[in-house]
Scaffold this motif. Structure first.
Motif, PDB file in Angstrom:
ATOM      1  N   CYS A  38      55.175  -9.153  68.174  1.00  0.00           N
ATOM      2  CA  CYS A  38      55.184  -8.642  69.548  1.00  0.00           C
ATOM      3  C   CYS A  38      53.938  -7.813  69.816  1.00  0.00           C
ATOM      4  O   CYS A  38      53.608  -6.908  69.044  1.00  0.00           O
ATOM      5  CB  CYS A  38      56.441  -7.798  69.777  1.00  0.00           C
ATOM      6  SG  CYS A  38      56.528  -7.037  71.413  1.00  0.00           S
ATOM      7  N   ALA A  58      56.117 -12.339  71.405  1.00  0.00           N
ATOM      8  CA  ALA A  58      56.716 -11.640  72.539  1.00  0.00           C
ATOM      9  C   ALA A  58      55.738 -10.587  73.030  1.00  0.00           C
ATOM     10  O   ALA A  58      54.806 -10.205  72.311  1.00  0.00           O
ATOM     11  CB  ALA A  58      58.043 -11.003  72.145  1.00  0.00           C
ATOM     12  N   ASP A  60      57.123  -7.801  75.066  1.00  0.00           N
ATOM     13  CA  ASP A  60      57.924  -6.626  75.414  1.00  0.00           C
ATOM     14  C   ASP A  60      58.733  -6.180  74.192  1.00  0.00           C
ATOM     15  O   ASP A  60      59.665  -6.874  73.772  1.00  0.00           O
ATOM     16  CB  ASP A  60      58.864  -6.961  76.574  1.00  0.00           C
ATOM     17  CG  ASP A  60      59.634  -5.753  77.097  1.00  0.00           C
ATOM     18  OD1 ASP A  60      59.640  -4.698  76.409  1.00  0.00           O
ATOM     19  OD2 ASP A  60      60.247  -5.862  78.172  1.00  0.00           O
ATOM     20  N   TRP A  61      58.400  -5.033  73.646  1.00  0.00           N
ATOM     21  CA  TRP A  61      59.086  -4.585  72.437  1.00  0.00           C
ATOM     22  C   TRP A  61      60.574  -4.295  72.694  1.00  0.00           C
ATOM     23  O   TRP A  61      61.401  -4.423  71.784  1.00  0.00           O
ATOM     24  CB  TRP A  61      58.414  -3.355  71.838  1.00  0.00           C
ATOM     25  CG  TRP A  61      58.392  -2.109  72.676  1.00  0.00           C
ATOM     26  CD1 TRP A  61      57.392  -1.680  73.478  1.00  0.00           C
ATOM     27  CD2 TRP A  61      59.429  -1.116  72.768  1.00  0.00           C
ATOM     28  NE1 TRP A  61      57.732  -0.482  74.083  1.00  0.00           N
ATOM     29  CE2 TRP A  61      58.978  -0.111  73.651  1.00  0.00           C
ATOM     30  CE3 TRP A  61      60.687  -0.977  72.192  1.00  0.00           C
ATOM     31  CZ2 TRP A  61      59.736   1.014  73.979  1.00  0.00           C
ATOM     32  CZ3 TRP A  61      61.457   0.145  72.510  1.00  0.00           C
ATOM     33  CH2 TRP A  61      60.983   1.117  73.389  1.00  0.00           C
ATOM     34  N   LYS A  62      60.924  -3.946  73.914  1.00  0.00           N
ATOM     35  CA  LYS A  62      62.327  -3.673  74.220  1.00  0.00           C
ATOM     36  C   LYS A  62      63.174  -4.943  74.106  1.00  0.00           C
ATOM     37  O   LYS A  62      64.329  -4.897  73.657  1.00  0.00           O
ATOM     38  CB  LYS A  62      62.452  -3.067  75.625  1.00  0.00           C
ATOM     39  CG  LYS A  62      61.834  -1.677  75.734  1.00  0.00           C
ATOM     40  CD  LYS A  62      61.990  -1.104  77.133  1.00  0.00           C
ATOM     41  CE  LYS A  62      61.368   0.283  77.214  1.00  0.00           C
ATOM     42  NZ  LYS A  62      61.465   0.864  78.571  1.00  0.00           N
ATOM     43  N   GLN A  63      62.606  -6.068  74.490  1.00  0.00           N
ATOM     44  CA  GLN A  63      63.328  -7.332  74.343  1.00  0.00           C
ATOM     45  C   GLN A  63      63.502  -7.688  72.870  1.00  0.00           C
ATOM     46  O   GLN A  63      64.541  -8.224  72.472  1.00  0.00           O
ATOM     47  CB  GLN A  63      62.578  -8.447  75.071  1.00  0.00           C
ATOM     48  CG  GLN A  63      62.608  -8.323  76.580  1.00  0.00           C
ATOM     49  CD  GLN A  63      61.898  -9.477  77.274  1.00  0.00           C
ATOM     50  OE1 GLN A  63      61.358 -10.369  76.630  1.00  0.00           O
ATOM     51  NE2 GLN A  63      61.906  -9.455  78.602  1.00  0.00           N
ATOM     52  N   VAL A  64      62.503  -7.394  72.076  1.00  0.00           N
ATOM     53  CA  VAL A  64      62.590  -7.673  70.640  1.00  0.00           C
ATOM     54  C   VAL A  64      63.710  -6.856  70.011  1.00  0.00           C
ATOM     55  O   VAL A  64      64.536  -7.370  69.244  1.00  0.00           O
ATOM     56  CB  VAL A  64      61.245  -7.376  69.946  1.00  0.00           C
ATOM     57  CG1 VAL A  64      61.383  -7.497  68.425  1.00  0.00           C
ATOM     58  CG2 VAL A  64      60.163  -8.310  70.455  1.00  0.00           C
ATOM     59  N   SER A  66      66.306  -5.607  71.429  1.00  0.00           N
ATOM     60  CA  SER A  66      67.630  -6.000  71.925  1.00  0.00           C
ATOM     61  C   SER A  66      68.073  -7.371  71.419  1.00  0.00           C
ATOM     62  O   SER A  66      69.219  -7.780  71.645  1.00  0.00           O
ATOM     63  CB  SER A  66      67.630  -6.006  73.459  1.00  0.00           C
ATOM     64  OG  SER A  66      66.753  -6.995  73.965  1.00  0.00           O
ATOM     65  N   ASP A  67      67.205  -8.076  70.723  1.00  0.00           N
ATOM     66  CA  ASP A  67      67.514  -9.409  70.205  1.00  0.00           C
ATOM     67  C   ASP A  67      68.459  -9.294  69.005  1.00  0.00           C
ATOM     68  O   ASP A  67      68.111  -8.702  67.980  1.00  0.00           O
ATOM     69  CB  ASP A  67      66.214 -10.114  69.801  1.00  0.00           C
ATOM     70  CG  ASP A  67      66.414 -11.581  69.440  1.00  0.00           C
ATOM     71  OD1 ASP A  67      67.534 -11.964  69.064  1.00  0.00           O
ATOM     72  OD2 ASP A  67      65.432 -12.329  69.510  1.00  0.00           O
TER      73      ASP A  67
END
Length: 387
Positions: A38, A58, A60-64, A66-67
């Motif tokens: 990311c 990726a 967006d670290w927030k999406q990572v 939340s995965d």
């Protein structure tokens, strides 16, 4: 069995060190796929993912975080982002390894330390130099009493990446984003090594700071690591230290000297440690990684130094050495791999990573704060011990 995907957040220079180490050792711990790199720079993320075999990228670290398929996260971002991302990863139940420094200050590091204490996951600070076999050996000798009572230690971390005044200005030269300059970027390792050898620091007796390149040109393009790019005519002020040194006293009564420089011409990435006890002395430098020097006191006999090789039986090596032979040099990449192996092993065993924990990152931050403060007030600064 559910997959335990690995993500690297930050595709810069140090992200590559993490990626290389995961590629080397993740397969030893079952199904732990190299999942995501990311970075807001898509090209950098893609290059790193392709080079080391990560499956996706990726931005967006927030999406990572939340995965649900991601279980392991390395935080390899600029210093000012470490606390936010690490806390979020801990809150999401991820196993997280945060690059040093843990934070820009002890006040910022404390919430991360508190979160790590209560989180049901493995966490750590990247103090990879603890895994250098020679330094692990020296520490074992100190604990065994071979060197006698601790008297003095000197730890120098010297680089020359900022010696060139034409290196572009970046976040590294801004106090608000990087904190103290060489002190935080490099001195974190020096302070941790001093603590690794002699325990907690009780007081910083004095410190001195120098900025040797007060202005740097702004870049016209994107900078990566310590690379050169085309420069603009506009300059910006460097407001953190190029060199910082501190004189400290440990809780055990021993004294120490720690110093960090990013303008030491000819020092690419040099860590030098010298330990003195009442019965012996040990010396090591990364410039001569195959051995360390040791002298033990014997009544009526000269104290001649002997060379102790990095042996396959040394702490932190085991079966990890690519060439398990005496005096075969152990380099930066191997040592970084030993850290990642230890981190993944702790995850597999459900045990905390104690050799370079988040707590160690916080304790180092306390000492770094005291050194920075002592350089400003020009008087001793106590280091507070907290439970």
């Amino acid at each position: 069995m559910a997959q335990k995907g690995i993500a690297i957040i930050g595709a810069g220079m140090i992200g590559g060190a993490h990626a290389n180490a995961y590629r080397q050792f993740a397969h030893r711990f079952g199904d732990m796929p190299l999942a995501i790199v990311c970075d807001t720079n898509a090209e950098m993320a893609g290059d790193l993912a392709q080079k080391y075999g990560f499956k996706a990228v990726a931005s967006d670290w927030k999406q990572v975080i939340s995965d649900s398929d991601i279980h392991v996260v390395s935080v390899c971002l600029p210093n000012f982002l470490h606390t936010e991302v690490t806390q979020a990863a801990l809150a999401a139940g991820k196993h997280v390894l945060c690059e040093k420094p843990l934070a820009l200050s002890a006040d910022q590091a404390r919430p991360v330390r508190d979160a790590a204490r209560t989180a049901a996951c493995v966490s750590g600070t990247v103090f990879n130099y603890r895994r250098i076999p020679a330094l692990a050996d020296i520490r074992a000798r100190i604990e065994a009493g071979d060197l006698g009572a601790p008297v003095q230690i000197s730890v120098l971390f010297q680089c020359d990446y900022a010696a060139d005044p034409m290196l572009p200005h970046s976040w590294r030269y801004e106090f608000d984003k990087a904190g103290p300059g060489a002190l935080l970027d490099l001195g974190t390792h020096a302070v941790d090594m001093a603590r690794f050898m002699f325990g907690d620091v009780a007081e910083v007796v004095g410190a001195v700071s120098t900025i040797s390149v007060p202005q740097r040109h702004l870049p016209l393009g994107t900078t990566t690591g310590h690379g050169h790019v085309e420069l603009s005519d506009e300059t910006a002020t460097v407001d953190n230290d190029d060199v910082m040194s501190g004189l400290v006293r440990f809780a055990n009564g021993a004294q120490g000297f720690v110093s960090a420089s990013r303008v030491a011409v000819g020092s690419g990435n040099r860590l030098a440690v010298e330990v003195h006890g009442t019965r012996g002395t040990a010396r090591f430098t990364t410039e001569m990684p195959s051995f360390y020097e040791l002298a033990l006191f014997a009544p009526g006999q000269p104290s001649n130094f002997m060379r102790v090789p990095n042996r396959p039986s040394s702490p932190s090596i085991g079966d990890l050495a690519p060439v398990p032979h005496d005096l075969a040099a152990i380099g930066y990449a191997e040592v970084f791999g030993y850290l990642i192996h230890e981190f993944l092993g702790a995850i597999a065993e459900g045990k905390p990573l104690e050799n370079g924990s988040i707590e160690d990152g916080y304790r180092a931050a306390q000492v770094l704060d005291a050194i920075q403060r002592a350089s400003v007030v020009n008087e001793p600064v106590k280091v507070a011990f907290e439970d």
